[in-house]
Scaffold this motif. Structure first.
Motif, PDB file in Angstrom:
ATOM      1  N   LYS A 177      67.153  13.068  10.673  1.00 47.98           N
ATOM      2  CA  LYS A 177      66.041  12.092  11.370  1.00 47.98           C
ATOM      3  C   LYS A 177      66.273  11.876  12.642  1.00 47.98           C
ATOM      4  N   ASP A 178      67.513  11.107  12.939  1.00 47.49           N
ATOM      5  CA  ASP A 178      67.733  10.669  14.199  1.00 47.49           C
ATOM      6  C   ASP A 178      67.818  11.860  15.361  1.00 47.49           C
ATOM      7  N   GLU A 179      68.374  12.825  14.986  1.00 42.48           N
ATOM      8  CA  GLU A 179      68.370  13.997  15.901  1.00 42.48           C
ATOM      9  C   GLU A 179      66.907  14.573  16.559  1.00 42.48           C
ATOM     10  N   ARG A 180      65.933  14.657  15.387  1.00 39.84           N
ATOM     11  CA  ARG A 180      64.751  15.105  15.585  1.00 39.84           C
ATOM     12  C   ARG A 180      64.173  13.909  16.174  1.00 39.84           C
ATOM     13  N   LEU A 181      64.263  12.611  15.895  1.00 43.85           N
ATOM     14  CA  LEU A 181      63.380  11.517  16.714  1.00 43.85           C
ATOM     15  C   LEU A 181      63.557  11.648  17.957  1.00 43.85           C
ATOM     16  N   LYS A 182      64.901  11.717  18.404  1.00 45.07           N
ATOM     17  CA  LYS A 182      65.446  11.922  19.732  1.00 45.07           C
ATOM     18  C   LYS A 182      64.681  13.071  20.550  1.00 45.07           C
ATOM     19  N   ILE A 183      64.584  14.078  19.974  1.00 42.98           N
ATOM     20  CA  ILE A 183      63.995  15.136  20.430  1.00 42.98           C
ATOM     21  C   ILE A 183      62.406  15.044  20.842  1.00 42.98           C
ATOM     22  N   VAL A 184      61.773  14.345  19.762  1.00 45.43           N
ATOM     23  CA  VAL A 184      60.292  14.197  20.062  1.00 45.43           C
ATOM     24  C   VAL A 184      59.964  12.838  21.071  1.00 45.43           C
ATOM     25  N   ASP A 185      61.130  12.026  21.127  1.00 43.93           N
ATOM     26  CA  ASP A 185      60.912  10.894  21.907  1.00 43.93           C
ATOM     27  C   ASP A 185      61.144  11.374  23.475  1.00 43.93           C
ATOM     28  N   ASP A 186      60.145  12.204  23.766  1.00 53.03           N
ATOM     29  CA  ASP A 186      60.305  12.576  25.501  1.00 53.03           C
ATOM     30  C   ASP A 186      59.114  12.359  26.244  1.00 53.03           C
ATOM     31  N   SER A 187      59.240  12.443  27.391  1.00 51.42           N
ATOM     32  CA  SER A 187      58.013  12.405  28.319  1.00 51.42           C
ATOM     33  C   SER A 187      57.010  13.223  27.943  1.00 51.42           C
ATOM     34  N   HIS A 188      57.328  14.362  27.184  1.00 52.26           N
ATOM     35  CA  HIS A 188      56.146  15.587  26.799  1.00 52.26           C
ATOM     36  C   HIS A 188      56.265  15.721  25.591  1.00 52.26           C
ATOM     37  N   GLY A 189      56.798  14.672  24.978  1.00 52.65           N
ATOM     38  CA  GLY A 189      56.655  14.771  23.319  1.00 52.65           C
ATOM     39  C   GLY A 189      55.646  13.965  22.813  1.00 52.65           C
ATOM     40  N   ILE A 190      56.015  13.121  21.708  1.00 57.85           N
ATOM     41  CA  ILE A 190      55.005  12.688  20.713  1.00 57.85           C
ATOM     42  C   ILE A 190      54.023  11.595  21.419  1.00 57.85           C
ATOM     43  N   TRP A 191      54.457  11.169  22.179  1.00 55.05           N
ATOM     44  CA  TRP A 191      53.690   9.992  22.996  1.00 55.05           C
ATOM     45  C   TRP A 191      52.433  10.645  23.803  1.00 55.05           C
ATOM     46  N   ARG A 192      52.420  12.042  24.019  1.00 56.38           N
ATOM     47  CA  ARG A 192      51.349  12.594  24.794  1.00 56.38           C
ATOM     48  C   ARG A 192      49.985  12.946  23.799  1.00 56.38           C
ATOM     49  N   CYS A 193      50.283  12.701  22.602  1.00 53.30           N
ATOM     50  CA  CYS A 193      48.930  12.727  21.870  1.00 53.30           C
ATOM     51  C   CYS A 193      48.177  11.612  21.876  1.00 53.30           C
ATOM     52  N   HIS A 194      46.890  11.730  21.980  1.00 52.91           N
ATOM     53  CA  HIS A 194      45.939  10.917  22.248  1.00 52.91           C
ATOM     54  C   HIS A 194      44.945  10.831  21.075  1.00 52.91           C
ATOM     55  N   PHE A 195      45.295  11.459  20.025  1.00 52.30           N
ATOM     56  CA  PHE A 195      44.506  11.134  18.643  1.00 52.30           C
ATOM     57  C   PHE A 195      42.947  11.789  18.946  1.00 52.30           C
ATOM     58  N   ALA A 196      42.867  13.047  19.410  1.00 50.57           N
ATOM     59  CA  ALA A 196      41.598  13.663  19.508  1.00 50.57           C
ATOM     60  C   ALA A 196      41.271  14.305  18.038  1.00 50.57           C
ATOM     61  N   GLY A 197      42.438  14.582  17.514  1.00 52.06           N
ATOM     62  CA  GLY A 197      42.346  15.028  16.117  1.00 52.06           C
ATOM     63  C   GLY A 197      41.674  16.260  15.969  1.00 52.06           C
ATOM     64  N   SER A 198      41.642  17.244  16.994  1.00 52.10           N
ATOM     65  CA  SER A 198      41.079  18.593  16.654  1.00 52.10           C
ATOM     66  C   SER A 198      42.071  19.774  16.133  1.00 52.10           C
ATOM     67  N   CYS A 199      43.405  19.312  16.297  1.00 56.63           N
ATOM     68  CA  CYS A 199      44.338  20.034  15.506  1.00 56.63           C
ATOM     69  C   CYS A 199      44.173  20.190  14.153  1.00 56.63           C
ATOM     70  N   SER A 200      43.760  18.854  13.480  1.00 60.17           N
ATOM     71  CA  SER A 200      43.475  18.966  12.058  1.00 60.17           C
ATOM     72  C   SER A 200      42.106  19.560  11.673  1.00 60.17           C
ATOM     73  N   GLN A 201      41.173  19.547  12.637  1.00 65.59           N
ATOM     74  CA  GLN A 201      39.807  19.925  12.180  1.00 65.59           C
ATOM     75  C   GLN A 201      39.960  21.609  11.937  1.00 65.59           C
ATOM     76  N   VAL A 202      40.844  22.003  12.862  1.00 68.52           N
ATOM     77  CA  VAL A 202      40.760  23.821  12.896  1.00 68.52           C
ATOM     78  C   VAL A 202      41.876  24.228  12.166  1.00 68.52           C
ATOM     79  N   CYS A 203      42.895  23.480  11.674  1.00 72.19           N
ATOM     80  CA  CYS A 203      44.152  24.271  10.557  1.00 72.19           C
ATOM     81  C   CYS A 203      43.479  24.914   9.522  1.00 72.19           C
ATOM     82  N   PRO A 204      43.827  26.413   9.201  1.00 70.73           N
ATOM     83  CA  PRO A 204      43.233  26.856   8.078  1.00 70.73           C
ATOM     84  C   PRO A 204      43.843  26.729   6.765  1.00 70.73           C
ATOM     85  N   LYS A 205      45.184  25.764   6.966  1.00 70.63           N
ATOM     86  CA  LYS A 205      46.000  25.623   5.953  1.00 70.63           C
ATOM     87  C   LYS A 205      45.898  24.394   5.303  1.00 70.63           C
ATOM     88  N   GLY A 206      44.942  23.524   5.715  1.00 75.15           N
ATOM     89  CA  GLY A 206      44.682  22.189   5.205  1.00 75.15           C
ATOM     90  C   GLY A 206      46.000  21.233   5.706  1.00 75.15           C
TER      91      GLY A 206
END
Ligand code: HEM
Ligand code: SF4
Ligand code: FES
Lengths: 114, 259
Positions: free
Chosen positions: B211-240
């Motif tokens: 967990k700690d390793e991965r959290l460090k990787i996503v906690d980047d200036s182009h990582g997880i915080w650049r999601c602004h919850f448009a939610g389009s990803c979830s709308q188009v996923c064909p696998k639910g």
């Protein structure tokens, strides 16, 4: 600084600003809006130390929040290490300049220099 | 007593011929381009006979078999499991093998390469960055005792533990979510919903210790915080898969709401 710390500051300043802007608006509503903008009333606000301090805190919160928000927008717009460094330091400088200029106004009005 | 009546041979064949056997003709517009040769996108149009069950991929393959074999398209499984055939179909990101022409309710079907990916040629796009971001998330169980020895026992997991990450493990790396993401459109360094959802998939797995390793990787200036919850990803996923939710749950760890 880790991005999560920056974003905690971003969310924290937003929440703080909501609270302080509410107080700010309530103060305006304690009299008629046009009266609240009378020269004497505005100056009186700055002479009232707790309120002047609150305005100073609001200034810091919104400068930090606003320019960090702008930094985020600009980082998402274009990438590159020199560009990103410029944006990061540029937004810090912009925060500092806006806070300095705003503090100058608050201080001068508070001390009766105008 | 229940009475089951078998349709008479004449009734049965009549109804089937009318509804299932009908052939329609549609116009298939395929975006053609070859950036490495400096060839800009232009549409080629084909008239394709389709039936109720014809998929967009089958229509494209019909073009390759009968009109123009040079159309570039990537596909393999034809059953929504390999993740190769993602493209924009009438403007929306979807799997060509999992989209029937009949469900589009249109006599004109336009296919274009997915957004937010470099185009190789026509409908085939470059997956290098998606795969490299996926790998960066360390998509495997991390723990010291994962070597199998004669003393090893299985890692026990309850159905509730499984439920926490199961839907995210259905990802087939088709890239549709990344192509729908508005941040991906301008931030070329963004990890993207696919990678972030996979980071969550392993972080939420109670057998994993990375967990700690991965959290460090996503906690980047182009990582997880650049999601602004448009939610389009979830709308188009064909696998639910719901990458937008995975991102918010993963943020919970970084904000201290989850342990
Ligand atoms: C006091 C009420 C406010 C609240 C609750 C608030 C909240 C937020 C939040 C939660 C975000 C992050 C959005 C995201 O990551 O998608 C954000 C972003 C931002 N905020 Fe504020 N904010 C407030 C006021 C302001 C003000 C007054 C300014 C201008 C000085 C401002 C400028 C920005 C900018 C430029 C962004 C970045 C754009 C974005 O990420 O969407 N905010 N704000
Ligand atoms: S999360 Fe869904 S849309 Fe995104 S790559 Fe995986 S299967 Fe495709
Ligand atoms: S061909 Fe495999 S997912 Fe469409």
């Amino acid at each position: 600084m880790r991005e999560s710390i920056i974003m905690k500051i971003h969310y924290g300043t937003a929440l703080g600003a909501v609270a302080l802007v509410a107080v700010h608006i309530l103060m305006r509503m304690s009299q008629k809006f046009s009266d609240s903008l009378q020269y004497q009333n505005v100056i009186a606000n700055y002479h009232f130390l707790p309120y002047a301090l609150m305005l100073e805190v609001l200034l810091v919160l919104l400068s930090v929040h606003g320019f960090n928000g702008l930094r985020v927008i600009l980082l998402e717009l274009k990438q590159g290490s020199t560009y990103e460094k410029m944006i990061n330091y540029g937004s810090l400088a912009a925060m500092a300049i806006l806070i300095a200029y705003g503090s100058r106004t608050i201080l001068m009005a508070g001390m009766g220099v105008s | 007593m229940a009475v089951v009546s078998v349709p008479k041979p004449s009734e049965e064949s009549n109804s089937k011929v009318k509804t299932i056997g009908q052939t329609n003709t549609i116009t298939l517009r395929i975006s053609r381009s070859n950036p490495s040769e400096g060839q800009e996108a232009a549409f080629s149009e084909f008239q394709i006979p389709v039936q109720k069950w014809t998929t967009v991929l089958e229509a494209i393959l019909y073009v390759k078999q009968n009109f123009d074999h040079s159309v570039a398209v990537r596909y393999s499984c034809r059953q929504a499991s390999c993740g190769s055939c993602g493209m924009k179909i009438n403007g929306k990101p979807a799997l060509a093998c999992y989209t029937k022409i009949s469900e589009l309710n249109s006599n004109v079907v336009t296919v274009e390469p997915m957004n937010n990916f470099p185009i190789i040629r026509d409908l085939a796009v470059d997956f290098k960055q998606l795969i490299s971001n996926h790998k960066k998330m360390k998509p495997f169980i991390i723990r010291e005792d994962s070597e199998v020895t004669p003393e090893s026992k299985e890692f026990i997991q309850t159905p509730q533990d499984l439920e926490k990450f199961l839907q995210f493990s259905y990802c087939i790396k088709c890239g549709l979510c990344n192509s729908a993401c508005p941040t991906m459109a301008t931030d070329t360094s963004f990890i993207g919903p696919q990678g972030l959802a996979q980071a969550y998939r392993y972080v939420a797995d109670n057998r994993d210790k990375g967990k700690d390793e991965r959290l460090k990787i996503v906690d980047d200036s182009h990582g997880i915080w650049r999601c602004h919850f448009a939610g389009s990803c979830s709308q188009v996923c064909p696998k639910g898969v719901d990458p937008a939710m995975a991102i918010q749950l993963l943020r919970g760890y970084l904000l201290g709401f989850r342990k």
